[in-house]
Scaffold this motif. Structure first.
Motif, short mmCIF file in Angstrom:
data_model
loop_
_atom_site.label_atom_id
_atom_site.label_comp_id
_atom_site.label_asym_id
_atom_site.label_seq_id
_atom_site.Cartn_x
_atom_site.Cartn_y
_atom_site.Cartn_z
N TYR A 24 0.81 -1.22 0.00
CA TYR A 24 0.00 0.00 0.00
C TYR A 24 0.85 1.27 0.00
N THR A 25 2.16 1.17 0.21
CA THR A 25 2.99 2.38 0.34
C THR A 25 3.02 3.20 -0.95
N PHE A 26 2.74 2.55 -2.09
CA PHE A 26 2.70 3.30 -3.36
C PHE A 26 1.56 4.31 -3.37
N MET A 27 0.60 4.15 -2.46
CA MET A 27 -0.52 5.10 -2.39
C MET A 27 -0.11 6.42 -1.75
N PHE A 28 1.01 6.44 -1.04
CA PHE A 28 1.39 7.63 -0.28
C PHE A 28 1.91 8.75 -1.17
N ALA A 29 1.43 9.96 -0.91
CA ALA A 29 2.01 11.15 -1.54
C ALA A 29 3.14 11.69 -0.67
N SER A 30 3.06 11.44 0.64
CA SER A 30 4.10 11.89 1.57
C SER A 30 4.29 10.82 2.64
N THR A 31 5.54 10.56 2.98
CA THR A 31 5.85 9.61 4.06
C THR A 31 6.62 10.29 5.18
N LYS A 32 6.67 11.64 5.16
CA LYS A 32 7.35 12.37 6.23
C LYS A 32 6.62 12.15 7.55
N ALA A 33 7.39 12.17 8.63
CA ALA A 33 6.80 11.98 9.95
C ALA A 33 5.70 13.00 10.19
N ASN A 34 4.54 12.51 10.59
CA ASN A 34 3.37 13.34 10.90
C ASN A 34 2.91 14.19 9.71
N GLU A 35 3.25 13.74 8.49
CA GLU A 35 2.75 14.39 7.28
C GLU A 35 2.28 13.35 6.26
N VAL A 36 1.99 12.14 6.74
CA VAL A 36 1.62 11.05 5.84
C VAL A 36 0.22 11.28 5.27
N ARG A 37 0.07 11.03 3.98
CA ARG A 37 -1.24 11.10 3.34
C ARG A 37 -1.21 10.33 2.03
N PHE A 38 -2.41 9.98 1.53
CA PHE A 38 -2.53 9.28 0.26
C PHE A 38 -2.53 10.26 -0.91
N LYS A 39 -2.19 9.76 -2.10
CA LYS A 39 -2.17 10.57 -3.31
C LYS A 39 -3.60 10.89 -3.77
N THR A 40 -3.71 12.01 -4.47
CA THR A 40 -4.95 12.33 -5.17
C THR A 40 -4.87 11.70 -6.57
N GLY A 41 -5.95 11.77 -7.32
CA GLY A 41 -5.94 11.23 -8.67
C GLY A 41 -4.91 11.90 -9.56
N THR A 42 -4.82 13.24 -9.49
CA THR A 42 -3.86 13.96 -10.33
C THR A 42 -2.42 13.69 -9.89
N GLU A 43 -2.21 13.33 -8.63
CA GLU A 43 -0.86 12.99 -8.17
C GLU A 43 -0.47 11.58 -8.61
N PHE A 44 -1.43 10.67 -8.69
CA PHE A 44 -1.14 9.32 -9.20
C PHE A 44 -0.71 9.36 -10.67
N LYS A 45 -1.36 10.23 -11.43
CA LYS A 45 -1.14 10.29 -12.89
C LYS A 45 -1.36 8.89 -13.47
N ARG A 46 -0.34 8.34 -14.20
CA ARG A 46 -0.50 7.02 -14.80
C ARG A 46 0.18 5.91 -13.98
N SER A 47 0.78 6.29 -12.87
CA SER A 47 1.50 5.28 -12.07
C SER A 47 0.52 4.28 -11.47
N ASN A 48 0.97 3.02 -11.34
CA ASN A 48 0.16 1.96 -10.74
C ASN A 48 -1.23 1.87 -11.38
N LEU A 49 -1.27 1.95 -12.68
CA LEU A 49 -2.52 1.87 -13.43
C LEU A 49 -2.49 0.64 -14.32
N GLY A 50 -3.48 -0.27 -14.13
CA GLY A 50 -3.55 -1.49 -14.92
C GLY A 50 -2.80 -2.63 -14.25
#
Length: 685
Positions: A575-601
């Protein structure tokens, strides 16, 4: 080089400190800036300590903090390099590695003004200033005043005189990282002078109740006014205007690079706390006793056991006992003056489990057949809950009911997904001889978990929830124990052997596997607010993880551990590929525009409906046309028409992330979700 993880002082008003190089004297001056511009404020957020390394603010070059301290490896063992402070040391000596510097003074102005109703009321405003020579002279005066009283105050117990005991998991940290060897080293001269003055009042009175009151308030004030007190500067944690947090905000003795010290007026607030007084039955007895040796019969036993190695109470208690020592001698002359560390039930190995079994077996023996026990327990590790279940089973007890009680009721602690409740387990003697087969347990546990969560959901406040997802997970653990401990035996499983057996890394006991299943049931049962239940049940585990992760973020949760626990609950390993940020206390998932074409298909999340929806958002945003998103979904989603309602439900949910103050990165995608949902509803093949 001034060290701080951040130079932000008060985020709400863009107040920060700025380093000014003084190359001639090989140092930096520190200037406080009010209403700093965006560039200055963004730079101040980075600080000069990042990920355990010192960072040069001019070159970006980094240096190891342990190397700066002088730590070395000798014969495979780490030898720490800092000079240990001596009893008389109140501030660092000139040649010590770490020095201290006052870099900001805040004072509060009180004034009268009219409120919205036209009434004249008293108001306050805060002022933050760069340190002046006059400020520094006052700090020197404080040191001189303390030195005049220091020896006398230590002898009389007004301030601590104890050494910090070596060898503890927590007590070693201030010694190792700062060289502080005595408990009074954890306080600045100003803090010692203030606390000592207040504490001295206890010696001028003879009334035991009043001595106890002043002593307790001294400990309370020390917790909020030490070198380990945190400065809270950011809006998200409720400190936008800048405020002081307590020493034990995380049940440890963490040393800090920058910390606050209260002036006399602010410290006075701590000593004016009103203590609630409870009348105790005059026939009652209060005795410090080893629970393994108790021999008196009672109908009810209430215990708050150690949570494995989560909190080292036996070490941390000395922080307060160092202040209480002389007062305890006066009021309770027969009481021991140490923390009884030798009796502490510590760790999480075989000795810990054996001690816990002995305690609960003895309490079981000392209650009637219709008696009961109440155990308060909080821990997020399923392995610890599995051990607790086996401990209670081995002691001849079973969990008859369990309640999660909201115990952290302050508004600050309700932000994020921190554990906000404590599980109260009601135990009774297991007097039946029923046996159960392992394959019967999962369905029994599932029914119990669902019933437990439904009860909590029905009671919870929808506007200001009392429980977070972590609390519901705790309830799932307790529900699983309620099922498993009611049976005298589980066919094919020797529970005592399971309890004491040394497990290999990543090896799980049968109990732990069942508790994992309980958490998975809980995660799947808890539907994000506003999401259709029928559509939720049709999503894969990775899709549910992503949507629940967004709900965590919406609630202000930014800790990596919370997302890790959530993924574990859903049984999702990658699931770590979903992260837009892994900084301490700044962790969050990517938005659609941040994913772009990565991990698609492909398989799993990459080929899921959720991932296709996110890419459709990307197409809608980048091509500024919702029709592009619709065309993509129609072409790529298997059974588009069968999934159409589910797609719209997901988009409606994502749209609700718009206008969330701490999620500005979702603003564009959330608006696009509304547009795309409307386009899909109006689309006809």
């Amino acid at each position: 080089m001034p060290l701080a993880p951040s130079w932000v002082i008060a985020e709400k008003n863009n107040i920060c400190a700025v380093l000014k190089p003084d190359h001639a004297n090989k140092r930096y001056d520190i200037e406080v800036i009010v209403n700093a511009d965006k560039e200055t404020f963004a730079k101040a957020k980075k600080g000069t300590v990042q990920k355990g390394r010192m960072v040069c603010p001019e070159t970006g070059e980094t240096f190891s903090i342990p190397e700066i301290r002088g730590d070395k490896k000798i014969d495979g063992k780490t030898v720490y390099g800092l000079r240990l402070w001596e009893n008389e040391d109140l501030v660092p000596r000139p040649h010590d590695v770490f020095q201290e510097r006052l870099y900001c003074v805040r004072w509060v102005e009180t004034y009268n003004d009219f409120n919205a109703k036209g009434e004249l009321v008293e108001k306050t405003r805060r002022h933050y200033y760069t340190v002046t020579q006059e400020d520094l002279q006052r700090e020197l005066q404080v040191i001189e005043l303390l030195k005049e009283r220091f020896s006398d105050w230590q002898a009389k117990g007004y301030i601590p005189s104890r050494k910090i005991e070596r060898g503890g998991d927590k007590t070693e940290e201030p010694i190792r990282t700062r060289g502080w060897s005595c408990w009074h080293h954890l306080f600045t001269p100003r803090q010692l002078l203030t606390l000592g003055l207040y504490h001295s009042f206890a010696k001028q009175i003879t009334d035991c109740d009043e001595i106890i009151r002043i002593s307790l308030l001294t400990g309370f004030a020390a917790n909020w006014n030490s070198r380990l007190s945190i400065w809270i500067s950011n809006i998200q944690t409720g400190g936008g205007v800048g405020k002081i947090g307590q020493t034990f905000s995380n049940q440890a003795l963490n040393t800090l690079y920058n910390y606050p010290a209260r002036g006399i007026t602010l410290a006075d607030v701590q000593f004016n706390q009103e203590l609630r007084v409870a009348t105790i039955n005059p026939n009652s007895t209060i005795t410090p006793y080893d629970a393994r040796s108790i021999e008196c019969k009672q109908d009810l036993w209430i215990t708050d056991p150690p949570y494995a190695d989560a909190v080292n109470y036996h070490e941390l208690s000395d922080f307060f006992l160092a202040w209480y020592e002389q007062d305890l001698k006066r009021v309770f002359p027969s009481w021991p003056l140490d923390g009884r560390k030798g009796l502490a039930v510590t760790g999480n190995g075989a000795d810990f489990k054996q001690s816990m079994v002995e305690i609960y077996r003895n309490l079981n023996k000392n209650m009637p057949d219709n008696g009961l026990q109440m155990v308060q327990f909080t821990h997020q590790d399923p392995a610890v809950w599995a051990d607790l279940g086996m401990i209670l089973w081995a002691a001849g007890l079973h969990v008859s009911s369990a309640w999660t009680i909201a115990t952290e009721t302050s508004s600050g602690l309700k932000k994020g997904n921190y554990v906000q409740g404590t599980v109260l387990l009601v135990l009774r003697k297991r007097i039946n001889h029923e046996e159960v087969f392992p394959d019967e347990l999962p369905s029994l546990i599932e029914d119990e978990v669902r019933a437990q969560l439904d009860d909590m959901l029905a009671l919870d406040d929808k506007e200001l929830p009392n429980f977070g997802d972590t609390d519901y997970q705790l309830a799932a653990y307790a529900a699983a124990l309620r099922v498993m401990t009611q049976y005298a035996s589980i066919e094919g499983i020797n529970i005592e052997n399971e309890l004491y057996r040394e497990k290999q890394k990543n090896q799980k006991s049968a109990f732990e596997k069942l508790i994992d299943q309980a958490v998975e049931i809980a995660c799947n049962h808890l539907i994000p607010t506003g999401f259709d239940e029928f559509q939720w049940k049709g999503l894969a585990a990775s899709e549910r993880l992503y949507l629940k992760g967004l709900e965590l973020e919406k609630h202000g949760e930014l800790r990596a551990g919370a997302y890790q626990e959530l993924a574990k609950g859903f049984g999702v390993r990658e699931y770590t590929f979903m992260f837009a940020s892994t900084k301490a206390n700044e962790v969050r998932f990517k938005t659609g525009t941040e994913f772009k074409r990565s991990n698609l298909g492909g398989d799993n999340f990459a080929g899921s409906l959720m991932r296709h929806v996110l890419f459709a958002l990307h197409e809608t945003v980048t091509k500024e046309n919702a029709k592009e998103g619709v065309n993509y979904l129609v072409a790529e989603v298997t059974d588009y028409w069968g999934n159409r309602k589910k797609i719209i439900e997901i988009l409606r949910y994502l749209n609700r992330l718009a206008h969330t103050d701490h999620m500005p990165h979702w603003e564009v995608d959330a608006e696009a979700a509304q547009t795309l949902a409307g386009a899909i509803e109006n689309y006809n093949a």
